[in-house]
Write an enzyme that holds these catalytic residues in place. Sequence first.
Site, PDB file in Angstrom:
ATOM      1  N   THR A  59     -21.151  30.171 -28.090  1.00  0.00           N
ATOM      2  CA  THR A  59     -19.709  30.157 -27.860  1.00  0.00           C
ATOM      3  C   THR A  59     -19.285  28.936 -27.058  1.00  0.00           C
ATOM      4  OG1 THR A  59     -19.696  32.579 -27.897  1.00  0.00           O
ATOM      5  CG2 THR A  59     -17.750  31.499 -26.984  1.00  0.00           C
ATOM      6  N   CYS A  60     -20.062  28.575 -26.073  1.00  0.00           N
ATOM      7  CA  CYS A  60     -19.732  27.391 -25.260  1.00  0.00           C
ATOM      8  C   CYS A  60     -19.787  26.131 -26.120  1.00  0.00           C
ATOM      9  CB  CYS A  60     -20.693  27.273 -24.082  1.00  0.00           C
ATOM     10  SG  CYS A  60     -20.665  28.686 -22.961  1.00  0.00           S
TER      11      CYS A  60
END
Length: 168
Positions: A59-60
């Site tokens: 996600t990052c």
Amino acid sequence: MATVTLKGNPINTIGTLPETGSKSPGFSLTKGDLSNVHLDDYKGSKVVFNIFPSVDTGTCAQSVRQFNKEAAQLENTKVLCVSKDLPFAQARFCGAEGIENVEMLSDFRDGNFGKAFGLEFVDGPLKSLHSRAVVVLDEEGKVIYTEQVAETVDEPNYKAALEVLMDA
């Protein structure tokens, strides 16, 4: 203190995001060449902080990719991706991904950014890393938008963050 979740389990931050309308807290962050940057270095530009735990998570990494794509379209705006990852890891990721439109900055030295912005986790498996958030500043360093992402594995609301720039 803000409470968010990590896969449904509550975890807490050291504080809360700066309030909309307030002046941004000061900070010192480390660039890829190991030099430091401060809030005053961005005066005169709009700033989008894409803040996250680690670029080595899916996600990052996706948030960096998405903001990199969007940043190419923005005028007088700096997109700063901030984590506690070492600058070497940030540079490795950007090189492998062809990331060129955002600035990767690290809070690894003393964590002052995470503390000043109320983002440092104080418990849970990500303790001492930053929670996922977006903070947008106007050209004078005033906070014009914040989002504390409620579930750490979720992406931020890119559209809302970028739309506020059109009105600023």
